[in-house]
Scaffold this active site. Structure first.
Site, PDB file in Angstrom:
ATOM      1  CG  ASP A   1      -4.708   7.658  -0.016  1.00  0.00           C
ATOM      2  OD1 ASP A   1      -5.675   8.133  -0.628  1.00  0.00           O
ATOM      3  OD2 ASP A   1      -4.370   8.030   1.132  1.00  0.00           O
TER       4      ASP A   1
ATOM      5  CG  ASP B   1      -3.016  12.874   4.378  1.00  0.00           C
ATOM      6  OD1 ASP B   1      -3.013  13.217   3.186  1.00  0.00           O
ATOM      7  OD2 ASP B   1      -3.714  11.933   4.827  1.00  0.00           O
TER       8      ASP B   1
ATOM      9  CG  ASN C   1      -6.617   2.544   7.886  1.00  0.00           C
ATOM     10  OD1 ASN C   1      -5.510   2.025   7.969  1.00  0.00           O
ATOM     11  ND2 ASN C   1      -6.789   3.861   7.828  1.00  0.00           N
TER      12      ASN C   1
ATOM     13  CD  GLU D   1      -9.752  10.703   1.305  1.00  0.00           C
ATOM     14  OE1 GLU D   1      -9.633  11.668   2.084  1.00  0.00           O
ATOM     15  OE2 GLU D   1      -8.895   9.808   1.192  1.00  0.00           O
TER      16      GLU D   1
ATOM     17  NE  ARG E   1     -10.606   7.546   3.918  1.00  0.00           N
ATOM     18  CZ  ARG E   1      -9.526   8.182   4.336  1.00  0.00           C
ATOM     19  NH1 ARG E   1      -8.325   7.747   3.988  1.00  0.00           N
ATOM     20  NH2 ARG E   1      -9.622   9.261   5.076  1.00  0.00           N
TER      21      ARG E   1
ATOM     22  CB  CYS F   1      -5.537  12.223   9.120  1.00  0.00           C
ATOM     23  SG  CYS F   1      -5.457  10.594   9.904  1.00  0.00           S
TER      24      CYS F   1
ATOM     25  CD  GLU G   1      -9.867   5.822   7.748  1.00  0.00           C
ATOM     26  OE1 GLU G   1      -9.748   4.675   8.211  1.00  0.00           O
ATOM     27  OE2 GLU G   1      -8.902   6.508   7.365  1.00  0.00           O
TER      28      GLU G   1
ATOM     29  CG  ASP H   1      -5.317  12.240  -1.086  1.00  0.00           C
ATOM     30  OD1 ASP H   1      -5.263  11.387  -0.189  1.00  0.00           O
ATOM     31  OD2 ASP H   1      -4.410  13.066  -1.287  1.00  0.00           O
TER      32      ASP H   1
ATOM     33  CE1 TYR I   1      -3.545   2.658   0.737  1.00  0.00           C
ATOM     34  CE2 TYR I   1      -2.354   3.178   2.751  1.00  0.00           C
ATOM     35  CZ  TYR I   1      -3.347   3.467   1.839  1.00  0.00           C
ATOM     36  OH  TYR I   1      -4.148   4.576   2.030  1.00  0.00           O
TER      37      TYR I   1
END
Length: 278
Positions: free
Chosen positions: A84, A57, A205, A110, A153, A118, A183, A86, A42
């Site tokens: 990822d 982040d 996660n 997401e 996500r 985050c 998440e 985003d 990942y």
């Protein structure tokens, strides 16, 4: 003809339930994870922001930043890589095409607003389910082959509550998501609710210092979870070790007291597959 990266990711999931996915912030970390026996890797958006760019982040990194790290990892390590992306940036279709062309097997995007946080911090803001469904459809349109994985996500459990998060996840699957990343869930019952409501694999996660406890594989398996992610565990340990080594050298004027904490040259070469000529 070798299997596509997406097919390799799905094969790993078929071989191991739950599939443990190791976070790797660079190609060398990926080699170490491969050596430890992981079947999938990942690349975290936070990992790119924190470790490659020295930034928090908060959505300030670019697709180009992520692609640099994806290419370095996939060129060196054959394990399937989940990336990822985003919120997908301005064009999720183009983003998926470029990430796939760089050698990745899967992406997740997401349902936060572009100025994201985050997933385990308070204050997250979400786009509407309809807007996220549009993102998912756009990402799916960029898949290079049917086996490539687009994972959606949802951060809604901690913002809107579990029923709303489940409804969102179902909408994202209807929009074409192959898998769901649930998440910041705090209980096994929450995961059971997701896995019972959906007919696609669900990812847990297990990031440290967050909202989700350190559930065991057996517990998550019993809850129906298909994939378990450890996004930054190794990089957090490496960062703490680096901080301590820098401090020791600066304060004592020698590295003698911390040499025992270091990887040996022989172990480095073994990881790299490098044989020294004699």
């Amino acid at each position: 003809m070798s299997a596509s990266p997406g097919s390799a990711f799905r094969a790993a999931l078929a071989a191991e339930r739950p599939l443990q996915i190791a976070g790797a912030i660079n190609a060398y970390a990926a080699l170490l994870a491969q050596r430890a026996g992981f079947r999938a890797l990942y690349l975290s958006g936070a990992g790119v922001a924190n470790h490659s760019c020295g930034l928090p982040d908060t959505g300030d990194t670019s697709l180009a930043d992520v692609l640099t790290d994806v290419r370095r990892i996939t060129r060196r390590v054959p394990l399937p890589l989940l990336v990822d992306i985003d919120t997908g940036w301005a064009n999720p279709t183009a983003t998926v095409r470029e990430i796939a062309a760089a050698g990745a097997a899967a992406v997740h995007l997401e349902d936060q607003i572009p100025a994201k946080l985050c997933g385990h911090l308070p204050g997250k803001q979400l786009v509407s389910p309809a807007e996220m469904s549009t993102r998912v459809r756009a990402a799916v349109a960029g898949k290079p082959d049917p086996a490539f994985v687009v994972m959606a996500r949802t951060d809604a459990a901690g913002v809107e509550g579990l029923p709303a998060a489940l409804a969102r996840a179902q909408a994202y699957v209807a929009a074409g998501a192959d898998m769901i990343f649930a998440e910041a869930l705090p209980t096994l019952a929450d995961y059971r609710a997701f896995t019972s409501a959906l007919n696609v694999p669900v990812l847990a996660n297990l990031t440290e210092f967050g909202q989700t406890p350190f559930f065991t594989l057996a517990e998550l398996r019993a809850a129906g979870v298909a994939l378990v992610l450890y996004p930054l565990s190794a990089s957090r340990a490496a960062a703490a070790a680096s901080r301590d080594v820098y401090t020791a050298i600066r304060t004592t004027g020698t590295q003698q007291s911390v040499v025992g904490q270091m990887q040996t040259r022989a172990d480095l070469y073994a990881t790299l597959g490098y044989t020294v000529r004699k």
